[in-house]
Motif scaffolding. Structure first.
Motif, PDB file in Angstrom:
ATOM      1  N   ALA A   1       0.925  -1.064  -0.122  1.00 15.90           N
ATOM      2  CA  ALA A   1       0.164  -0.047  -0.146  1.00 15.90           C
ATOM      3  C   ALA A   1       0.750   1.438  -0.039  1.00 15.90           C
ATOM      4  O   ALA A   1       0.366   2.356  -0.419  1.00 15.90           O
ATOM      5  N   ARG A   2       2.076   1.103   0.462  1.00 19.47           N
ATOM      6  CA  ARG A   2       3.009   2.234   0.398  1.00 19.47           C
ATOM      7  C   ARG A   2       3.834   2.415  -0.861  1.00 19.47           C
ATOM      8  O   ARG A   2       4.304   3.728  -1.169  1.00 19.47           O
ATOM      9  N   VAL A   3       3.601   1.551  -1.658  1.00 18.59           N
ATOM     10  CA  VAL A   3       4.107   1.821  -3.135  1.00 18.59           C
ATOM     11  C   VAL A   3       3.428   3.032  -3.906  1.00 18.59           C
ATOM     12  O   VAL A   3       2.051   3.149  -3.593  1.00 18.59           O
ATOM     13  N   PRO A   4       4.182   3.948  -4.253  1.00 19.47           N
ATOM     14  CA  PRO A   4       3.548   5.137  -5.197  1.00 19.47           C
ATOM     15  C   PRO A   4       2.705   4.612  -6.454  1.00 19.47           C
ATOM     16  O   PRO A   4       3.402   4.755  -7.455  1.00 19.47           O
ATOM     17  N   TRP A   5       1.601   4.237  -6.344  1.00 15.98           N
ATOM     18  CA  TRP A   5       0.906   3.696  -7.467  1.00 15.98           C
ATOM     19  C   TRP A   5       0.630   4.989  -8.457  1.00 15.98           C
ATOM     20  O   TRP A   5       0.432   4.468  -9.800  1.00 15.98           O
ATOM     21  N   ASP A   6       0.518   6.122  -7.935  1.00 18.69           N
ATOM     22  CA  ASP A   6       0.520   7.129  -9.098  1.00 18.69           C
ATOM     23  C   ASP A   6       1.419   7.211 -10.082  1.00 18.69           C
ATOM     24  O   ASP A   6       1.176   7.739 -11.184  1.00 18.69           O
ATOM     25  N   THR A   7       2.666   6.668  -9.656  1.00 19.47           N
ATOM     26  CA  THR A   7       3.646   6.737 -10.590  1.00 19.47           C
ATOM     27  C   THR A   7       3.664   5.971 -11.618  1.00 19.47           C
ATOM     28  O   THR A   7       3.963   6.249 -12.826  1.00 19.47           O
ATOM     29  N   LEU A   8       2.887   4.972 -11.622  1.00 15.43           N
ATOM     30  CA  LEU A   8       2.559   3.914 -12.754  1.00 15.43           C
ATOM     31  C   LEU A   8       1.765   4.668 -13.769  1.00 15.43           C
ATOM     32  O   LEU A   8       1.697   4.673 -15.251  1.00 15.43           O
ATOM     33  N   LEU A   9       0.684   5.579 -13.364  1.00 13.14           N
ATOM     34  CA  LEU A   9      -0.099   6.276 -14.326  1.00 13.14           C
ATOM     35  C   LEU A   9       0.594   7.452 -14.955  1.00 13.14           C
ATOM     36  O   LEU A   9       0.486   7.622 -16.045  1.00 13.14           O
ATOM     37  N   LEU A  10       1.844   8.090 -14.003  1.00 17.08           N
ATOM     38  CA  LEU A  10       2.451   8.987 -14.567  1.00 17.08           C
ATOM     39  C   LEU A  10       3.414   8.361 -15.875  1.00 17.08           C
ATOM     40  O   LEU A  10       3.612   9.043 -16.963  1.00 17.08           O
ATOM     41  N   LEU A  11       3.725   7.310 -15.564  1.00 13.48           N
ATOM     42  CA  LEU A  11       4.421   6.483 -16.824  1.00 13.48           C
ATOM     43  C   LEU A  11       3.610   6.370 -17.870  1.00 13.48           C
ATOM     44  O   LEU A  11       4.331   6.366 -18.988  1.00 13.48           O
ATOM     45  N   GLY A  12       2.664   5.712 -17.677  1.00 11.28           N
ATOM     46  CA  GLY A  12       1.592   5.333 -18.579  1.00 11.28           C
ATOM     47  C   GLY A  12       1.363   6.435 -19.483  1.00 11.28           C
ATOM     48  O   GLY A  12       1.132   6.684 -20.900  1.00 11.28           O
ATOM     49  N   GLY A  13       1.174   7.932 -18.893  1.00 11.30           N
ATOM     50  CA  GLY A  13       0.616   8.925 -19.576  1.00 11.30           C
ATOM     51  C   GLY A  13       1.998   9.664 -20.439  1.00 11.30           C
ATOM     52  O   GLY A  13       1.663   9.968 -21.443  1.00 11.30           O
ATOM     53  N   GLY A  14       3.239   9.205 -19.909  1.00 11.44           N
ATOM     54  CA  GLY A  14       4.214   9.628 -20.727  1.00 11.44           C
ATOM     55  C   GLY A  14       4.292   8.866 -22.102  1.00 11.44           C
ATOM     56  O   GLY A  14       4.737   9.268 -23.170  1.00 11.44           O
ATOM     57  N   PHE A  15       4.038   7.504 -21.731  1.00 14.71           N
ATOM     58  CA  PHE A  15       4.216   6.572 -22.999  1.00 14.71           C
ATOM     59  C   PHE A  15       3.050   6.698 -24.009  1.00 14.71           C
ATOM     60  O   PHE A  15       3.016   6.790 -25.262  1.00 14.71           O
ATOM     61  N   ALA A  16       1.794   7.407 -23.307  1.00 11.11           N
ATOM     62  CA  ALA A  16       0.555   7.652 -24.193  1.00 11.11           C
ATOM     63  C   ALA A  16       1.061   9.035 -25.130  1.00 11.11           C
ATOM     64  O   ALA A  16       0.622   8.900 -26.353  1.00 11.11           O
ATOM     65  N   LEU A  17       1.687   9.938 -24.245  1.00 13.19           N
ATOM     66  CA  LEU A  17       2.173  11.239 -25.206  1.00 13.19           C
ATOM     67  C   LEU A  17       2.932  10.830 -26.293  1.00 13.19           C
ATOM     68  O   LEU A  17       2.892  11.333 -27.338  1.00 13.19           O
ATOM     69  N   ALA A  18       3.841  10.032 -26.003  1.00 12.74           N
ATOM     70  CA  ALA A  18       4.886   9.384 -26.934  1.00 12.74           C
ATOM     71  C   ALA A  18       4.212   8.812 -28.196  1.00 12.74           C
ATOM     72  O   ALA A  18       4.405   9.089 -29.296  1.00 12.74           O
ATOM     73  N   ALA A  19       3.137   7.958 -27.763  1.00 18.91           N
ATOM     74  CA  ALA A  19       2.193   7.300 -28.955  1.00 18.91           C
ATOM     75  C   ALA A  19       1.783   8.437 -29.511  1.00 18.91           C
ATOM     76  O   ALA A  19       1.354   8.290 -31.051  1.00 18.91           O
ATOM     77  N   GLY A  20       1.035   9.373 -29.141  1.00 18.71           N
ATOM     78  CA  GLY A  20       0.237  10.392 -29.889  1.00 18.71           C
ATOM     79  C   GLY A  20       1.246  11.217 -30.531  1.00 18.71           C
ATOM     80  O   GLY A  20       0.946  11.713 -31.636  1.00 18.71           O
ATOM     81  N   ILE A  21       2.278  11.610 -30.052  1.00 21.61           N
ATOM     82  CA  ILE A  21       3.408  12.456 -30.867  1.00 21.61           C
ATOM     83  C   ILE A  21       3.654  11.865 -32.028  1.00 21.61           C
ATOM     84  O   ILE A  21       3.863  12.390 -33.270  1.00 21.61           O
ATOM     85  N   GLU A  22       4.020  10.475 -32.039  1.00 19.43           N
ATOM     86  CA  GLU A  22       4.498   9.510 -33.286  1.00 19.43           C
ATOM     87  C   GLU A  22       3.194   9.486 -34.047  1.00 19.43           C
ATOM     88  O   GLU A  22       3.452   9.640 -35.537  1.00 19.43           O
ATOM     89  N   GLY A  23       2.156   8.941 -33.687  1.00 20.72           N
ATOM     90  CA  GLY A  23       0.895   8.545 -34.263  1.00 20.72           C
ATOM     91  C   GLY A  23       0.263   9.790 -35.069  1.00 20.72           C
ATOM     92  O   GLY A  23      -0.408   9.714 -36.253  1.00 20.72           O
ATOM     93  N   GLY A  24       0.452  11.057 -34.381  1.00 18.77           N
ATOM     94  CA  GLY A  24      -0.282  12.229 -35.000  1.00 18.77           C
ATOM     95  C   GLY A  24       0.664  13.126 -35.881  1.00 18.77           C
ATOM     96  O   GLY A  24       0.409  13.999 -36.339  1.00 18.77           O
ATOM     97  N   GLY A  25       2.005  12.582 -36.164  1.00 20.72           N
ATOM     98  CA  GLY A  25       3.026  13.170 -37.141  1.00 20.72           C
ATOM     99  C   GLY A  25       3.550  14.217 -36.403  1.00 20.72           C
ATOM    100  O   GLY A  25       4.431  14.942 -37.415  1.00 20.72           O
ATOM    101  N   LEU A  26       3.493  14.504 -35.200  1.00 21.05           N
ATOM    102  CA  LEU A  26       4.273  15.822 -34.728  1.00 21.05           C
ATOM    103  C   LEU A  26       5.730  15.189 -34.658  1.00 21.05           C
ATOM    104  O   LEU A  26       6.626  16.157 -34.697  1.00 21.05           O
ATOM    105  N   SER A  27       6.102  13.872 -34.499  1.00 18.02           N
ATOM    106  CA  SER A  27       7.515  13.610 -34.388  1.00 18.02           C
ATOM    107  C   SER A  27       8.332  13.962 -35.939  1.00 18.02           C
ATOM    108  O   SER A  27       9.324  14.500 -35.769  1.00 18.02           O
TER     109      SER A  27
END
Length: 495
Positions: free
Chosen positions: A354-380
């Motif tokens: 329970a003391r594990v910072p679970w919100d860090t996992l969402l933060l990582l997922g958001g970073g990966f999703a952002l990368a996918a959008g930048i690539e998939g949207g042609g911004l890269s």
């Protein structure tokens, strides 16, 4: 973060910055969507690069200003990417699927398993025993005591979170300072500051050394996999990163000892504190033995993955209909299997989990999703064309610019937010992205970038002018060393 009074807010106060950021995020996104620019004229991409840029700007501003909890910001791609059509045709369900997939990336499960193993070390105080034994082995003369604190903190931070490491090491450091002050009969302002700053700095730098040492490292591995189609193995990452930790910790010691030696300390009695702390832990318990064994086996399996995975991949492919076992699947499997083993053996409690910072996992997922959008949207593609000037520079200028800009940005923004943004817009060079990742943890001058920097302010020995006076030279040293290190070593290992 260090607490601050909110009675008399100034324009630079944290609350005011958050309010400004809260509005600036959506306003910047709206401007990028509505104001005509080159982003709206990328061949074959219509509005998608502008939409991806709008989401990236919104997330970056909210991350940098901490306008809302960082994990909440990380969820924006789930709503905005499908709504704005960042991934093109296919409809809302398909776009939602593409936006959601990065949140279950295997690297997230690797970090989850790593955090669970770290929680087991903390539950049984094994990390504390390891740190104390390292300090006793290095010595208890004042200069050795400072070095021992740095080495012990960095060694623990390789495997558990930087914040947890700092929280554990600060009381040990305070006990050592109290013992030395009692021996000297005076307050040791300079040595106390050096020891406390050493905890913060070593916790930050130590986290660079392994894939599970810091969330930034998982972000790097995920971006390398998604953006460059390159799997960086656990041992390969350690080979690229760990030598920097070994090189930089003595430099931190050298800079800090220049401050600490001003107290003209005698031999001191630090050994008494270390021995007392070890005695309080008692003999090695059965729980420590089990956790230590499982952790050691996991580390060996991670480091031997490049040799073990090919044979395992062949079996998995035949058993599961041709499934391709990548390095990230193997490493995540080892992490989860190790954590699950400790739970089944009763050596990892639900309270510790329970003391594990679970919100860090969402933060990582958001970073990966952002990368996918930048690539998939042609911004890269658009950004790559804009960054041609950087790619045309010589290697020394490239590495120098990336290292220095990352160090400076991480001083005012969290290191995870820094890499989530920079790794998606820098040129697609694996060594260059690695140097930026390492540099994001080299924040020494301000408390804003990393929790360890803020934690040591509670000791009473660290003041902001002291941190800036000591930290700014270390920031510049880190950028200079990373430039040389990237040219000589990282290019050789990851090139």
């Amino acid at each position: 973060m260090a607490s601050r009074s909110t009675r008399s807010e100034t324009p630079a106060s944290p609350t005011r910055v958050r309010r400004v950021g809260l509005l600036a995020g959506p306003l910047a996104a709206g401007a990028l969507l509505l104001i005509p620019s080159g982003l709206h004229a990328v061949p074959g991409m219509d509005h998608r690069p502008a939409a991806a840029a709008a989401v990236a700007a919104w997330m970056a501003l909210w991350w940098f200003t901490e306008a809302v909890p960082m994990a909440w910001t990380a969820l924006l791609p789930l709503v905005l990417f499908p709504a704005l059509g960042v991934f093109g045709t296919g409809g809302i369900p398909a776009s939602l699927g593409r936006a959601a997939l990065p949140y279950v990336d295997p690297y997230i499960f690797l970090f989850l398993g790593g955090m669970a193993l770290g929680a087991a070390l903390e539950q049984w105080h094994l990390h504390r025993r390891i740190a104390l034994l390292i300090m006793r082995a290095i010595g208890t003369a004042p200069q050795r005591l400072l070095l021992g604190m740095l080495v012990a903190t960095a060694s623990v931070s390789l495997w558990i979170s930087n914040t947890a490491t700092a929280v554990m090491m600060v009381p040990i450091g305070m006990a050592l300072i109290a013992q030395l002050e009692a021996s000297e009969g005076r307050r040791l302002e300079h040595f106390g500051a050096a020891l406390m700053l050493g905890v913060a700095y070593a916790a930050n730098v130590g986290g660079i050394g392994t894939k599970i040492g810091s969330p930034t490292n998982s972000v790097f591995a995920g971006v390398a996999s998604r953006r460059l189609a390159t799997e960086v193995g656990f041992l390969e990452y350690m080979a690229a990163a760990l030598p920097f930790v070994v090189l930089f910790v003595p430099l931190i010691w050298w800079v800090l000892w220049r401050t600490g030696r001003r107290d003209a300390l005698g031999p001191g009695k630090g050994v008494d504190v270390i021995q007392r702390e070890l005695s309080a832990l008692g003999p090695l318990s059965a729980g420590e033995k089990v956790v230590g064994t499982v952790f050691l086996v996991a580390a060996l399996l991670w480091m031997g993955g490049d040799f073990l995975r090919p044979a395992l991949a062949s079996w998995v492919a035949s058993a599961f209909g041709g499934f391709k076992l990548l390095g990230k699947h193997y490493e995540a499997g080892v992490a989860l299997l190790s954590a699950g083993t400790l739970v089944l053996l009763g050596r990892l409690s639900l309270r510790a989990l329970a003391r594990v910072p679970w919100d860090t996992l969402l933060l990582l997922g958001g970073g990966f999703a952002l990368a996918a959008g930048i690539e998939g949207g042609g911004l890269s593609t658009y950004m790559a064309a804009r960054l041609e000037g950087l790619e045309s520079l010589g290697p020394t200028a490239q590495y120098g610019a990336v290292a220095l800009s990352t160090v400076l940005l991480s001083a005012v923004a969290s290191n995870t937010a820094t890499v989530n943004v920079l790794l998606n817009v820098l040129p697609g060079s694996l060594p260059l992205l690695a140097v930026s990742t390492f540099a994001s943890s080299c924040d020494f001058a301000l408390p804003a970038g990393t929790p360890p920097n803020a934690i040591v302010f509670g000791s009473g020995y660290v003041r902001l002018p002291t941190m800036m006076k000591v930290g700014l030279p270390l920031d510049l040293l880190a950028a200079a060393l990373l430039t040389l290190y990237g040219l000589v070593w990282v290019r050789f290992v990851l090139g």
